[in-house]
Design an enzyme around this catalytic site. Structure first.
Site, PDB file in Angstrom:
ATOM      1  N   ILE A  14       0.825  -1.213   0.000  1.00  0.00           N
ATOM      2  CA  ILE A  14       0.000   0.000   0.000  1.00  0.00           C
ATOM      3  C   ILE A  14       0.862   1.268   0.000  1.00  0.00           C
ATOM      4  O   ILE A  14       0.456   2.294  -0.542  1.00  0.00           O
ATOM      5  CB  ILE A  14      -1.035  -0.005   1.161  1.00  0.00           C
ATOM      6  CG1 ILE A  14      -2.115   1.040   0.919  1.00  0.00           C
ATOM      7  CG2 ILE A  14      -0.378   0.197   2.515  1.00  0.00           C
ATOM      8  CD1 ILE A  14      -2.905   0.851  -0.339  1.00  0.00           C
ATOM      9  N   SER A  36      11.619   0.255   7.856  1.00  0.00           N
ATOM     10  CA  SER A  36      11.040  -1.014   7.441  1.00  0.00           C
ATOM     11  C   SER A  36      12.131  -2.058   7.551  1.00  0.00           C
ATOM     12  O   SER A  36      13.297  -1.753   7.305  1.00  0.00           O
ATOM     13  CB  SER A  36      10.568  -0.882   5.982  1.00  0.00           C
ATOM     14  OG  SER A  36       9.458  -1.684   5.719  1.00  0.00           O
ATOM     15  N   LYS A  90      -5.701   1.602   7.713  1.00  0.00           N
ATOM     16  CA  LYS A  90      -6.850   0.864   8.201  1.00  0.00           C
ATOM     17  C   LYS A  90      -6.500  -0.622   8.287  1.00  0.00           C
ATOM     18  O   LYS A  90      -5.689  -1.076   7.482  1.00  0.00           O
ATOM     19  CB  LYS A  90      -8.106   1.081   7.356  1.00  0.00           C
ATOM     20  CG  LYS A  90      -7.921   0.872   5.862  1.00  0.00           C
ATOM     21  CD  LYS A  90      -7.891  -0.449   5.174  1.00  0.00           C
ATOM     22  CE  LYS A  90      -8.432  -1.727   5.609  1.00  0.00           C
ATOM     23  NZ  LYS A  90      -8.175  -2.789   4.552  1.00  0.00           N
ATOM     24  N   ASP A 168     -10.689  -7.708   6.268  1.00  0.00           N
ATOM     25  CA  ASP A 168      -9.712  -6.694   5.824  1.00  0.00           C
ATOM     26  C   ASP A 168     -10.303  -5.867   4.676  1.00  0.00           C
ATOM     27  O   ASP A 168     -10.341  -4.641   4.763  1.00  0.00           O
ATOM     28  CB  ASP A 168      -8.373  -7.330   5.424  1.00  0.00           C
ATOM     29  CG  ASP A 168      -7.405  -6.279   4.903  1.00  0.00           C
ATOM     30  OD1 ASP A 168      -6.783  -5.571   5.713  1.00  0.00           O
ATOM     31  OD2 ASP A 168      -7.303  -6.129   3.667  1.00  0.00           O
TER      32      ASP A 168
HETATM   33  P1  NAP Z   1       2.094  -5.783   3.208  1.00  0.00           P
HETATM   34  O1  NAP Z   1       2.715  -5.276   1.952  1.00  0.00           O
HETATM   35  O2  NAP Z   1       1.964  -7.253   3.398  1.00  0.00           O
HETATM   36  O3  NAP Z   1       2.807  -5.209   4.508  1.00  0.00           O
HETATM   37  C1  NAP Z   1       3.335  -3.928   4.598  1.00  0.00           C
HETATM   38  C2  NAP Z   1       4.719  -3.981   5.211  1.00  0.00           C
HETATM   39  O4  NAP Z   1       4.607  -4.179   6.611  1.00  0.00           O
HETATM   40  C3  NAP Z   1       5.556  -5.156   4.734  1.00  0.00           C
HETATM   41  O5  NAP Z   1       6.133  -4.900   3.483  1.00  0.00           O
HETATM   42  C4  NAP Z   1       6.566  -5.315   5.841  1.00  0.00           C
HETATM   43  O6  NAP Z   1       7.706  -4.504   5.578  1.00  0.00           O
HETATM   44  C5  NAP Z   1       5.828  -4.793   7.049  1.00  0.00           C
HETATM   45  N1  NAP Z   1       5.531  -5.927   7.932  1.00  0.00           N
HETATM   46  C6  NAP Z   1       5.029  -7.136   7.557  1.00  0.00           C
HETATM   47  N2  NAP Z   1       4.975  -7.935   8.631  1.00  0.00           N
HETATM   48  C7  NAP Z   1       5.446  -7.222   9.663  1.00  0.00           C
HETATM   49  C8  NAP Z   1       5.668  -7.524  11.022  1.00  0.00           C
HETATM   50  N3  NAP Z   1       5.439  -8.739  11.502  1.00  0.00           N
HETATM   51  N4  NAP Z   1       6.153  -6.550  11.819  1.00  0.00           N
HETATM   52  C9  NAP Z   1       6.449  -5.336  11.333  1.00  0.00           C
HETATM   53  N5  NAP Z   1       6.286  -5.010  10.027  1.00  0.00           N
HETATM   54  C10 NAP Z   1       5.786  -5.955   9.215  1.00  0.00           C
HETATM   55  O7  NAP Z   1       0.644  -5.176   3.407  1.00  0.00           O
HETATM   56  P2  NAP Z   1      -0.129  -4.007   2.653  1.00  0.00           P
HETATM   57  O8  NAP Z   1      -0.977  -4.607   1.610  1.00  0.00           O
HETATM   58  O9  NAP Z   1       0.779  -2.901   2.324  1.00  0.00           O
HETATM   59  O10 NAP Z   1      -1.126  -3.591   3.845  1.00  0.00           O
HETATM   60  C11 NAP Z   1      -0.670  -2.916   4.996  1.00  0.00           C
HETATM   61  C12 NAP Z   1      -1.861  -2.246   5.660  1.00  0.00           C
HETATM   62  O11 NAP Z   1      -2.464  -1.372   4.707  1.00  0.00           O
HETATM   63  C13 NAP Z   1      -2.938  -3.226   6.099  1.00  0.00           C
HETATM   64  O12 NAP Z   1      -3.495  -2.822   7.315  1.00  0.00           O
HETATM   65  C14 NAP Z   1      -3.973  -3.155   4.985  1.00  0.00           C
HETATM   66  O13 NAP Z   1      -5.286  -3.429   5.439  1.00  0.00           O
HETATM   67  C15 NAP Z   1      -3.843  -1.700   4.563  1.00  0.00           C
HETATM   68  N6  NAP Z   1      -4.270  -1.459   3.190  1.00  0.00           N
HETATM   69  C16 NAP Z   1      -3.815  -2.256   2.170  1.00  0.00           C
HETATM   70  C17 NAP Z   1      -4.302  -2.072   0.879  1.00  0.00           C
HETATM   71  C18 NAP Z   1      -3.828  -2.887  -0.287  1.00  0.00           C
HETATM   72  O14 NAP Z   1      -4.365  -2.730  -1.395  1.00  0.00           O
HETATM   73  N7  NAP Z   1      -2.832  -3.732  -0.155  1.00  0.00           N
HETATM   74  C19 NAP Z   1      -5.248  -1.084   0.635  1.00  0.00           C
HETATM   75  C20 NAP Z   1      -5.629  -0.243   1.677  1.00  0.00           C
HETATM   76  C21 NAP Z   1      -5.138  -0.464   2.939  1.00  0.00           C
HETATM   77  P3  NAP Z   1       9.164  -4.964   6.100  1.00  0.00           P
HETATM   78  O15 NAP Z   1       9.281  -6.438   5.888  1.00  0.00           O
HETATM   79  O16 NAP Z   1      10.095  -4.164   5.264  1.00  0.00           O
HETATM   80  O17 NAP Z   1       9.200  -4.583   7.560  1.00  0.00           O
END
Ligand code: NAP
Length: 307
Positions: A14, A36, A90, A168
Protein backbone atom coordinates in the site's frame (compact mmCIF):
# COMPACT_ATOMS: atom_id res chain seq x y z
CA UNK A 1 3.37 27.23 6.99
CA UNK A 2 6.34 24.90 6.42
CA UNK A 3 5.57 21.37 5.22
CA UNK A 4 4.94 18.54 7.68
CA UNK A 5 8.09 16.41 7.82
CA UNK A 6 6.67 12.92 7.51
CA UNK A 7 8.11 9.41 7.71
CA UNK A 8 6.64 6.09 6.61
CA UNK A 9 6.82 2.86 8.58
CA UNK A 10 6.20 -0.58 7.00
CA UNK A 11 7.13 -0.18 3.35
CA UNK A 12 5.01 -2.68 1.43
CA UNK A 13 2.23 -2.86 -1.14
CA UNK A 14 0.00 0.00 0.00
CA UNK A 15 2.95 2.34 0.55
CA UNK A 16 4.17 1.80 -3.02
CA UNK A 17 0.70 1.84 -4.59
CA UNK A 18 -0.78 4.82 -2.74
CA UNK A 19 1.16 6.57 0.04
CA UNK A 20 4.26 7.51 -1.98
CA UNK A 21 2.36 9.02 -4.94
CA UNK A 22 -0.11 10.83 -2.64
CA UNK A 23 2.70 12.36 -0.57
CA UNK A 24 4.74 13.32 -3.64
CA UNK A 25 1.77 15.27 -5.01
CA UNK A 26 0.98 17.17 -1.79
CA UNK A 27 3.07 20.24 -0.92
CA UNK A 28 1.85 20.12 2.69
CA UNK A 29 4.31 17.25 3.23
CA UNK A 30 7.97 16.49 2.90
CA UNK A 31 8.76 12.77 3.11
CA UNK A 32 12.10 12.64 4.92
CA UNK A 33 12.58 9.06 6.18
CA UNK A 34 11.27 5.50 6.19
CA UNK A 35 11.56 2.56 8.57
CA UNK A 36 11.04 -1.01 7.44
CA UNK A 37 12.76 -4.31 8.09
CA UNK A 38 13.20 -5.05 4.37
CA UNK A 39 11.48 -2.40 2.25
CA UNK A 40 13.15 0.88 1.28
CA UNK A 41 12.00 4.16 -0.24
CA UNK A 42 14.44 5.59 -2.78
CA UNK A 43 15.95 9.02 -2.23
CA UNK A 44 15.44 9.37 1.53
CA UNK A 45 17.06 8.00 4.70
CA UNK A 46 15.95 4.43 5.48
CA UNK A 47 16.09 2.64 8.83
CA UNK A 48 15.37 -0.90 10.02
CA UNK A 49 13.14 0.13 12.92
CA UNK A 50 10.98 3.06 14.00
CA UNK A 51 13.10 3.46 17.14
CA UNK A 52 16.33 3.85 15.14
CA UNK A 53 14.61 6.28 12.76
CA UNK A 54 13.14 8.51 15.49
CA UNK A 55 16.46 8.68 17.26
CA UNK A 56 18.42 9.55 14.09
CA UNK A 57 15.94 12.03 12.57
CA UNK A 58 14.54 14.39 15.23
CA UNK A 59 13.03 16.65 12.52
CA UNK A 60 10.21 14.14 11.89
CA UNK A 61 6.83 15.73 12.75
CA UNK A 62 4.54 12.84 11.80
CA UNK A 63 4.58 9.16 10.86
CA UNK A 64 2.35 7.02 8.65
CA UNK A 65 2.07 3.49 10.00
CA UNK A 66 1.47 1.05 7.15
CA UNK A 67 2.46 -2.31 8.61
CA UNK A 68 -0.16 -5.06 9.27
CA UNK A 69 -2.59 -4.17 12.07
CA UNK A 70 -1.18 -6.64 14.61
CA UNK A 71 2.03 -4.57 14.79
CA UNK A 72 0.57 -1.07 14.61
CA UNK A 73 0.01 -0.35 18.32
CA UNK A 74 3.65 -0.71 19.38
CA UNK A 75 4.84 1.61 16.60
CA UNK A 76 2.06 4.14 17.27
CA UNK A 77 2.82 4.18 20.99
CA UNK A 78 6.52 4.73 20.30
CA UNK A 79 5.78 7.56 17.88
CA UNK A 80 3.31 9.33 20.18
CA UNK A 81 5.71 9.03 23.13
CA UNK A 82 8.33 10.69 20.93
CA UNK A 83 5.93 13.59 20.22
CA UNK A 84 4.96 12.71 16.64
CA UNK A 85 1.53 12.97 14.97
CA UNK A 86 0.32 9.56 13.75
CA UNK A 87 -1.53 8.43 10.61
CA UNK A 88 -2.85 4.89 11.05
CA UNK A 89 -3.58 2.74 7.99
CA UNK A 90 -6.85 0.86 8.20
CA UNK A 91 -7.81 -0.95 10.37
CA UNK A 92 -6.40 1.35 13.08
CA UNK A 93 -5.37 -1.58 15.27
CA UNK A 94 -5.93 -5.19 16.16
CA UNK A 95 -8.29 -4.38 19.06
CA UNK A 96 -10.65 -1.57 20.05
CA UNK A 97 -8.96 -1.09 23.39
CA UNK A 98 -5.50 -0.50 21.99
CA UNK A 99 -6.86 2.20 19.68
CA UNK A 100 -8.65 3.83 22.62
CA UNK A 101 -5.36 3.77 24.51
CA UNK A 102 -3.58 5.50 21.61
CA UNK A 103 -6.31 8.11 21.44
CA UNK A 104 -5.90 8.86 25.15
CA UNK A 105 -2.12 9.13 24.73
CA UNK A 106 -2.46 11.44 21.71
CA UNK A 107 -4.95 13.62 23.62
CA UNK A 108 -2.69 13.81 26.68
CA UNK A 109 0.22 14.97 24.51
CA UNK A 110 -1.74 17.35 22.28
CA UNK A 111 -0.88 15.29 19.17
CA UNK A 112 -3.06 14.34 16.20
CA UNK A 113 -4.06 10.71 15.72
CA UNK A 114 -5.78 9.79 12.45
CA UNK A 115 -7.63 6.51 11.99
CA UNK A 116 -7.75 6.59 8.20
CA UNK A 117 -10.62 4.91 6.33
CA UNK A 118 -9.72 5.27 2.66
CA UNK A 119 -13.02 3.97 1.26
CA UNK A 120 -14.91 6.81 2.94
CA UNK A 121 -13.11 9.11 0.52
CA UNK A 122 -14.28 7.23 -2.58
CA UNK A 123 -15.79 9.75 -5.02
CA UNK A 124 -19.50 8.85 -4.81
CA UNK A 125 -19.77 8.27 -1.06
CA UNK A 126 -20.83 11.81 -0.07
CA UNK A 127 -23.48 11.92 -2.79
CA UNK A 128 -24.83 8.55 -1.64
CA UNK A 129 -25.01 9.87 1.92
CA UNK A 130 -26.91 12.97 0.77
CA UNK A 131 -29.33 10.87 -1.30
CA UNK A 132 -30.05 8.45 1.56
CA UNK A 133 -30.64 11.33 3.98
CA UNK A 134 -33.26 12.74 1.59
CA UNK A 135 -35.53 9.68 1.52
CA UNK A 136 -36.82 6.72 3.54
CA UNK A 137 -34.53 3.70 3.35
CA UNK A 138 -36.37 0.37 3.30
CA UNK A 139 -33.51 -2.14 3.11
CA UNK A 140 -29.80 -2.32 2.37
CA UNK A 141 -27.66 -5.13 0.93
CA UNK A 142 -23.85 -4.98 0.98
CA UNK A 143 -21.91 -7.32 -1.34
CA UNK A 144 -18.12 -7.28 -0.92
CA UNK A 145 -16.81 -10.29 -2.81
CA UNK A 146 -13.32 -10.59 -4.21
CA UNK A 147 -10.59 -13.08 -5.06
CA UNK A 148 -8.11 -13.26 -2.18
CA UNK A 149 -5.52 -14.98 -4.37
CA UNK A 150 -5.51 -12.00 -6.70
CA UNK A 151 -5.56 -9.18 -4.13
CA UNK A 152 -3.57 -10.65 -1.24
CA UNK A 153 -1.02 -13.11 -2.62
CA UNK A 154 1.35 -14.50 0.03
CA UNK A 155 0.10 -12.17 2.79
CA UNK A 156 0.35 -14.51 5.76
CA UNK A 157 -0.52 -11.80 8.33
CA UNK A 158 -4.00 -11.46 6.87
CA UNK A 159 -4.80 -15.07 7.79
CA UNK A 160 -3.31 -14.82 11.29
CA UNK A 161 -5.31 -13.87 14.38
CA UNK A 162 -5.78 -10.10 14.27
CA UNK A 163 -5.33 -9.99 10.48
CA UNK A 164 -9.13 -9.96 10.11
CA UNK A 165 -9.31 -12.27 7.08
CA UNK A 166 -12.18 -11.27 4.80
CA UNK A 167 -12.90 -8.34 7.12
CA UNK A 168 -9.71 -6.69 5.82
CA UNK A 169 -11.64 -5.69 2.67
CA UNK A 170 -15.01 -5.99 4.44
CA UNK A 171 -14.08 -3.22 6.87
CA UNK A 172 -13.86 -0.90 3.85
CA UNK A 173 -17.55 -1.58 3.20
CA UNK A 174 -18.27 -1.03 6.89
CA UNK A 175 -16.40 2.28 6.81
CA UNK A 176 -18.79 3.46 4.08
CA UNK A 177 -21.90 1.95 5.72
CA UNK A 178 -21.16 3.64 9.04
CA UNK A 179 -20.74 6.96 7.22
CA UNK A 180 -23.87 6.90 5.03
CA UNK A 181 -26.43 4.98 7.10
CA UNK A 182 -27.98 5.58 10.53
CA UNK A 183 -26.45 3.85 13.57
CA UNK A 184 -26.62 0.09 13.08
CA UNK A 185 -25.95 -2.94 15.23
CA UNK A 186 -25.35 -6.56 14.30
CA UNK A 187 -28.16 -9.01 15.07
CA UNK A 188 -26.63 -12.20 13.63
CA UNK A 189 -23.52 -13.34 11.79
CA UNK A 190 -21.92 -16.49 10.41
CA UNK A 191 -18.16 -16.51 9.91
CA UNK A 192 -16.57 -19.20 7.74
CA UNK A 193 -13.04 -20.18 8.75
CA UNK A 194 -10.81 -22.37 6.56
CA UNK A 195 -9.85 -25.29 8.79
CA UNK A 196 -6.15 -24.37 8.50
CA UNK A 197 -6.50 -20.61 9.17
CA UNK A 198 -7.19 -18.29 12.14
CA UNK A 199 -9.20 -15.72 10.19
CA UNK A 200 -12.43 -16.03 8.20
CA UNK A 201 -12.66 -16.40 4.41
CA UNK A 202 -16.33 -15.38 4.33
CA UNK A 203 -18.92 -13.71 6.54
CA UNK A 204 -22.65 -13.27 6.35
CA UNK A 205 -24.02 -10.56 8.63
CA UNK A 206 -27.38 -8.98 9.42
CA UNK A 207 -27.76 -5.59 11.05
CA UNK A 208 -30.65 -3.36 12.02
CA UNK A 209 -31.09 0.14 13.34
CA UNK A 210 -33.39 1.40 16.09
CA UNK A 211 -36.33 1.48 13.68
CA UNK A 212 -35.75 -2.08 12.48
CA UNK A 213 -34.19 -1.15 9.10
CA UNK A 214 -32.90 -4.46 7.67
CA UNK A 215 -29.29 -4.37 6.46
CA UNK A 216 -27.34 -7.42 5.38
CA UNK A 217 -23.78 -7.93 4.24
CA UNK A 218 -22.06 -10.74 2.38
CA UNK A 219 -18.27 -10.74 2.45
CA UNK A 220 -16.54 -13.48 0.46
CA UNK A 221 -12.94 -13.98 -0.57
CA UNK A 222 -13.65 -16.90 -2.91
CA UNK A 223 -15.10 -14.82 -5.75
CA UNK A 224 -13.36 -15.31 -9.07
CA UNK A 225 -14.30 -13.44 -12.26
CA UNK A 226 -16.42 -10.34 -11.62
CA UNK A 227 -15.48 -8.66 -8.33
CA UNK A 228 -18.25 -7.02 -6.28
CA UNK A 229 -17.86 -4.05 -3.99
CA UNK A 230 -21.47 -2.82 -3.95
CA UNK A 231 -23.94 -1.26 -1.53
CA UNK A 232 -27.55 -1.45 -2.71
CA UNK A 233 -30.37 0.40 -0.97
CA UNK A 234 -34.10 0.12 -1.68
CA UNK A 235 -35.66 3.47 -0.80
CA UNK A 236 -38.92 5.40 -1.29
CA UNK A 237 -37.06 7.35 -4.00
CA UNK A 238 -35.97 4.17 -5.80
CA UNK A 239 -33.02 1.82 -5.91
CA UNK A 240 -29.60 3.23 -5.10
CA UNK A 241 -26.50 1.32 -6.20
CA UNK A 242 -23.18 2.52 -4.84
CA UNK A 243 -20.79 0.35 -6.85
CA UNK A 244 -17.09 -0.31 -7.33
CA UNK A 245 -16.15 0.40 -3.73
CA UNK A 246 -17.88 3.78 -3.63
CA UNK A 247 -16.66 5.06 -7.00
CA UNK A 248 -19.94 4.89 -8.92
CA UNK A 249 -23.46 5.93 -7.91
CA UNK A 250 -26.66 5.20 -9.75
CA UNK A 251 -30.26 5.76 -8.77
CA UNK A 252 -33.01 3.84 -10.55
CA UNK A 253 -30.45 2.83 -13.14
CA UNK A 254 -29.41 6.41 -13.89
CA UNK A 255 -25.69 7.07 -13.41
CA UNK A 256 -25.26 10.02 -11.04
CA UNK A 257 -21.52 9.91 -10.36
CA UNK A 258 -18.56 8.17 -11.99
CA UNK A 259 -15.34 10.10 -11.46
CA UNK A 260 -11.77 8.85 -10.95
CA UNK A 261 -10.94 7.94 -7.37
CA UNK A 262 -8.48 9.99 -5.27
CA UNK A 263 -8.86 8.30 -1.90
CA UNK A 264 -5.26 8.60 -0.65
CA UNK A 265 -4.74 12.21 -1.78
CA UNK A 266 -7.93 13.03 0.17
CA UNK A 267 -6.71 11.09 3.22
CA UNK A 268 -3.49 13.10 3.31
CA UNK A 269 -5.43 16.36 2.90
CA UNK A 270 -7.52 15.38 5.89
CA UNK A 271 -4.45 14.45 7.95
CA UNK A 272 -2.80 17.84 7.22
CA UNK A 273 -6.06 19.54 8.20
CA UNK A 274 -6.27 17.84 11.60
CA UNK A 275 -2.55 18.37 12.30
CA UNK A 276 -2.97 22.09 11.57
CA UNK A 277 -6.14 22.24 13.68
CA UNK A 278 -4.46 20.38 16.57
CA UNK A 279 -7.11 17.64 16.74
CA UNK A 280 -7.56 13.91 16.16
CA UNK A 281 -9.95 11.96 13.92
CA UNK A 282 -10.51 8.48 15.30
CA UNK A 283 -13.80 6.79 14.44
CA UNK A 284 -13.83 3.22 15.68
CA UNK A 285 -17.31 2.35 14.33
CA UNK A 286 -16.11 0.10 11.45
CA UNK A 287 -13.75 -1.85 13.71
CA UNK A 288 -16.47 -2.13 16.38
CA UNK A 289 -18.76 -3.93 13.91
CA UNK A 290 -15.95 -6.36 13.11
CA UNK A 291 -15.44 -7.01 16.82
CA UNK A 292 -19.20 -7.52 17.24
CA UNK A 293 -19.26 -9.99 14.32
CA UNK A 294 -16.49 -12.02 15.99
CA UNK A 295 -18.36 -11.79 19.33
CA UNK A 296 -21.87 -12.65 18.12
CA UNK A 297 -21.10 -14.67 15.01
CA UNK A 298 -21.47 -18.42 14.62
CA UNK A 299 -18.34 -20.16 13.37
CA UNK A 300 -18.38 -22.62 10.53
CA UNK A 301 -15.26 -24.47 9.46
CA UNK A 302 -14.79 -24.86 5.72
CA UNK A 303 -12.19 -26.45 3.46
CA UNK A 304 -8.54 -25.53 3.99
CA UNK A 305 -7.20 -22.54 2.07
CA UNK A 306 -3.88 -22.77 0.22
CA UNK A 307 -2.37 -19.92 -1.83
P1 NAP B 1 2.09 -5.78 3.21
O1 NAP B 1 2.72 -5.28 1.95
O2 NAP B 1 1.96 -7.25 3.40
O3 NAP B 1 2.81 -5.21 4.51
C1 NAP B 1 3.33 -3.93 4.60
C2 NAP B 1 4.72 -3.98 5.21
O4 NAP B 1 4.61 -4.18 6.61
C3 NAP B 1 5.56 -5.16 4.73
O5 NAP B 1 6.13 -4.90 3.48
C4 NAP B 1 6.57 -5.31 5.84
O6 NAP B 1 7.71 -4.50 5.58
C5 NAP B 1 5.83 -4.79 7.05
N1 NAP B 1 5.53 -5.93 7.93
C6 NAP B 1 5.03 -7.14 7.56
N2 NAP B 1 4.98 -7.94 8.63
C7 NAP B 1 5.45 -7.22 9.66
C8 NAP B 1 5.67 -7.52 11.02
N3 NAP B 1 5.44 -8.74 11.50
N4 NAP B 1 6.15 -6.55 11.82
C9 NAP B 1 6.45 -5.34 11.33
N5 NAP B 1 6.29 -5.01 10.03
C10 NAP B 1 5.79 -5.95 9.21
O7 NAP B 1 0.64 -5.18 3.41
P2 NAP B 1 -0.13 -4.01 2.65
O8 NAP B 1 -0.98 -4.61 1.61
O9 NAP B 1 0.78 -2.90 2.32
O10 NAP B 1 -1.13 -3.59 3.85
C11 NAP B 1 -0.67 -2.92 5.00
C12 NAP B 1 -1.86 -2.25 5.66
O11 NAP B 1 -2.46 -1.37 4.71
C13 NAP B 1 -2.94 -3.23 6.10
O12 NAP B 1 -3.49 -2.82 7.31
C14 NAP B 1 -3.97 -3.15 4.98
O13 NAP B 1 -5.29 -3.43 5.44
C15 NAP B 1 -3.84 -1.70 4.56
N6 NAP B 1 -4.27 -1.46 3.19
C16 NAP B 1 -3.82 -2.26 2.17
C17 NAP B 1 -4.30 -2.07 0.88
C18 NAP B 1 -3.83 -2.89 -0.29
O14 NAP B 1 -4.37 -2.73 -1.39
N7 NAP B 1 -2.83 -3.73 -0.16
C19 NAP B 1 -5.25 -1.08 0.63
C20 NAP B 1 -5.63 -0.24 1.68
C21 NAP B 1 -5.14 -0.46 2.94
P3 NAP B 1 9.16 -4.96 6.10
O15 NAP B 1 9.28 -6.44 5.89
O16 NAP B 1 10.09 -4.16 5.26
O17 NAP B 1 9.20 -4.58 7.56
Amino acid sequence: MSPINIAIVGVGKIVRDQHLPALAANSDYKLIAAASRNGVVDGIDNFKSIEAMLEAVPAIDAVSLCMPPQYRYAAAHTALQAGKHVFLEKPPGATLSEVADLQALADSKGLSLFASWHSRYAPAVEEAKTFLASTKINSVQVNWKEDVRHWHPNQEWIWAAGGLGVFDPGINALSIVTHILPNLFITAATLEFPENRDAPIAASITFQDATGLPVSAEFDWRQTGHQSWDIIAETDAGKMVLAEGGAKLSINGELRKDTPEREYPALYERFAEIVKAGKSDVDQAPLRHVADAFMLGKRKFVEAFHD
